[in-house]
Design an enzyme around this catalytic site. Structure first.
Site, PDB file in Angstrom:
ATOM      1  CB  CYS A 120       3.864   2.873   3.220  1.00 43.61           C
ATOM      2  SG  CYS A 120       4.732   1.617   2.228  1.00 43.61           S
ATOM      3  CB  CYS A 206       1.836  -5.269   5.351  1.00 44.91           C
ATOM      4  SG  CYS A 206       2.858  -3.783   5.321  1.00 44.91           S
ATOM      5  CB  CYS A 231      -4.332  -0.269   2.117  1.00 41.37           C
ATOM      6  SG  CYS A 231      -5.452  -0.702   0.779  1.00 41.37           S
TER       7      CYS A 231
END
Length: 248
Positions: A120, A206, A231
């Site tokens: 993602c 998140c 990330c």
């Protein structure tokens, strides 16, 4: 790439103990047109936006609009543009890739595994960042050592292996207290979520508030262990991977 790495090391030796204003003034001048600040509108990035625009009102600033940012982030984005009289370049996920991601893992599949969460992040952040940095020589970030165990070995100026350019982290040695003192002194707009216990702010699903005394990155991807809390924007190759590449 080795030439860029050597140059970055030399720059780090030159600017390792310099103040952010000195670092940014040098790089914005030397690399005019091929340097950009990446902002997520966190406290550190707001400090850097203030400094960069005071040096060069036309410096390039971009942000990754993942499509799942909190409304409070959009509000400080608008306030920042209005205050400095600028337009911040938005980078959004590629439509086909995003639609494919949602078909494959659903709207909130990133909660199910680290692999799905990183996928993602790749679609919503890393791929757009790659587009933003295309043709750039220098990337300005708001990284600080204090933020995370994954950032403890960062340098003020370093070679970014993933994107093949120089990355500068002018606030690397700053404490949280120093960041906020600067914001108050210069009356810089900031994300109101910071006042609600959010020291680090990313995508809404998140990110959550943290309790007093908790690690400042504990509200990001809180279901994962600390060593995985990136990330992918600032990842470095592990020593073993470098050795393997050397012997290939």
């Amino acid at each position: 790439m080795r030439e860029i790495s050597i140059r970055a090391e030399a720059y780090n030796n030159q600017f390792n103990t310099s103040e952010p204003e000195e670092i940014l003034r040098y790089f914005l001048n030397i690399y005019e047109g091929t340097i950009a600040l990446a902002t997520s509108f966190g406290a550190e990035d707001q400090v850097l936006t203030h400094i960069c625009t005071s040096i060069d009102p036309e410096c390039e600033i971009f942000t990754l609009d993942t499509g799942r940012l909190p409304e409070e982030t959009y509000r400080v984005w608008e306030r920042t543009e209005r205050l400095y009289g600028i337009r911040i370049r938005p980078l959004v996920p590629e439509q086909d890739a995003l639609e494919r991601l949602l078909r494959e893992q659903g709207i909130n599949g990133f909660y199910e595994s680290i692999e799905k969460r990183k996928r993602c992040c790749e679609v919503r952040k890393i791929d757009p960042l790659r587009r933003a940095l295309a043709g750039k020589d220098v990337w300005i970030t708001g990284l600080r050592r204090e933020q995370s165990v994954t950032r403890s070995d960062a340098k003020v100026v370093e070679y970014d292996e993933q994107f093949g350019l120089i990355k500068i982290n002018p606030l690397l040695g700053w404490s949280t207290q120093r960041v906020w003192a600067y914001i108050r002194e210069h009356e810089i707009p900031y994300n109101e979520l910071h006042d609600r216990g959010y020291p680090s702010i990313g995508c809404a699903p998140c990110t959550r508030a943290v309790a007093a005394g908790e690690d400042i990155r504990s509200g990001r991807w809180w279901w994962e262990s600390p060593e995985h809390k990136e990330c992918g924007l600032h990842l470095k190759k592990r020593k073993e991977e470098k050795e393997e590449a050397t012997h290939e």
